[in-house]
Design an enzyme around this catalytic site. Structure first.
Site, PDB file in Angstrom:
ATOM      1  N   SER A   1       0.830  -1.192   0.000  1.00 46.77           N
ATOM      2  CA  SER A   1       0.000   0.000   0.000  1.00 46.77           C
ATOM      3  C   SER A   1       0.877   1.259   0.000  1.00 46.77           C
ATOM      4  CB  SER A   1      -0.965  -0.048   1.186  1.00 46.77           C
ATOM      5  OG  SER A   1      -1.982   0.915   1.064  1.00 46.77           O
TER       6      SER A   1
ATOM      7  N   GLU B   1     -10.198  -3.566  -5.522  1.00 42.79           N
ATOM      8  CA  GLU B   1      -9.656  -2.475  -4.715  1.00 42.79           C
ATOM      9  C   GLU B   1      -9.540  -1.207  -5.541  1.00 42.79           C
ATOM     10  OE1 GLU B   1      -5.418  -2.506  -3.733  1.00 42.79           O
ATOM     11  OE2 GLU B   1      -5.378  -4.604  -4.345  1.00 42.79           O
TER      12      GLU B   1
ATOM     13  N   HIS C   1      -7.622  -5.385  -1.068  1.00 36.40           N
ATOM     14  CA  HIS C   1      -6.374  -4.644  -0.888  1.00 36.40           C
ATOM     15  C   HIS C   1      -5.404  -5.412   0.008  1.00 36.40           C
ATOM     16  CE1 HIS C   1      -3.888  -1.063  -0.798  1.00 36.40           C
ATOM     17  NE2 HIS C   1      -3.930  -1.021   0.529  1.00 36.40           N
TER      18      HIS C   1
END
Length: 298
Positions: free
Chosen positions: A141, A235, A265
């Site tokens: 991320s 996502e 995610h």
């Protein structure tokens, strides 16, 4: 993945209120990982790397003296997360490659806005490299975006670049220009545009989101090391990965893109729960070992 596995995985995550205080969000995020075991073969030792707090992720069977090691950068929108949450992915990567790993506790926004995270990651990378080792950078991320930004920053400083990088669902475009930020909102069980707007505001504090160290998707990628990108289709950051792969390929970077249909995610966190998570981490380890980094212990 089976319907049961998908249900269990989604049970770990929910769309939180982005208006909550950073302290509340951090507490909830940390609590969500408290019950996820690292494995009896893992020992975490507090350390510092380049003056930055970190965890030495020691996995039984990994070669502590290997010439290559993993620097892991956790996710959390540059506002939440820790070296401990990052250890949940650093450990299985270390286990599968046999490489030692360090998970970094870089400074978080809004207390420490851009470029604090980049400065910390670069300091750690520099220190590890100066120890004589090659350093594979990995992250998820925001940590995936930070991994890319660190490589770009290292290139600015004239440092030797890492031999490879692995990023899971990277957040690489803080301009939020990817179509999936809106088009995948109903599919994403964790995030919406509103969440990332809040993260941008906290992290950049008015800084230009087009800065290549904030949005490495927009950087000159030519000359970057081999790159593995893994992402789920469910996502809002899907397009960050897709566009990153295309731009890297166009600039002659050796890039591999791995998309898992229906996965959320950073689905790799669901190791031991989702078959796809275990398979993805094994593929990432194989991708590294085929390039001569590690021999794999599991």
């Amino acid at each position: 993945m089976s319907r049961e596995q998908r249900g269990v995985a989604r049970g770990f995550i929910t769309k939180g209120d982005p208006r909550r205080t950073p302290a509340d969000q951090r507490a909830d995020f940390d609590a969500g990982f408290a019950g996820r075991p690292l494995g009896d073969d893992v020992t975490l030792v507090e350390t510092t790397v380049g003056g930055v707090p970190a965890l030495d992720v020691q996995v039984d069977g990994a070669d502590a003296d290997a010439s290559t090691m993993i620097l892991y950068l956790h996710g959390g929108g540059y506002m939440i997360g820790s070296a401990r949450t990052g250890a949940n992915l650093a450990a299985p990567l270390s286990r599968r490659t046999g490489l030692p790993a360090v998970s970094l506790d870089y400074r978080l926004a809004p207390e420490n806005p851009f470029p604090a995270a980049v400065d910390d990651a670069l300091a750690a990378y520099t220190a590890l490299q100066e120890s004589g080792r090659d350093v594979v950078i990995a992250g998820d991320s925001a940590g995936g975006g930070l991994a890319l930004a660190t490589i770009v920053a290292a290139r600015r400083e004239g440092l030797r670049l890492p031999p490879a990088a692995v990023v899971f669902s990277p957040w690489a475009d803080l301009t939020l220009s990817g179509a999936s930020i809106d088009s995948r909102g109903d599919l994403d069980p964790l995030f919406s545009r509103e969440h990332f707007v809040a993260y941008v505001d906290a992290y950049l504090a008015g800084h230009d989101p087009k800065d290549e160290l904030a949005s490495p998707l927009l950087a000159d990628l030519a000359g970057l090391p081999p790159l593995l990108i893994q992402v789920g289709s469910a996502e809002v950051l899907l397009d960050d990965s897709l566009r990153l792969a295309v731009r890297a390929a166009e600039q002659e970077v050796d890039v591999s893109l791995d998309v898992v249909a229906g996965a959320p995610h950073v689905y790799q966190f669901n190791v031991g729960v989702m078959d796809e998570a275990d398979a993805a981490l094994t593929r990432a380890a194989l991708w590294l070992t085929r390039r001569g980094f590690g021999g794999g212990v599991a």
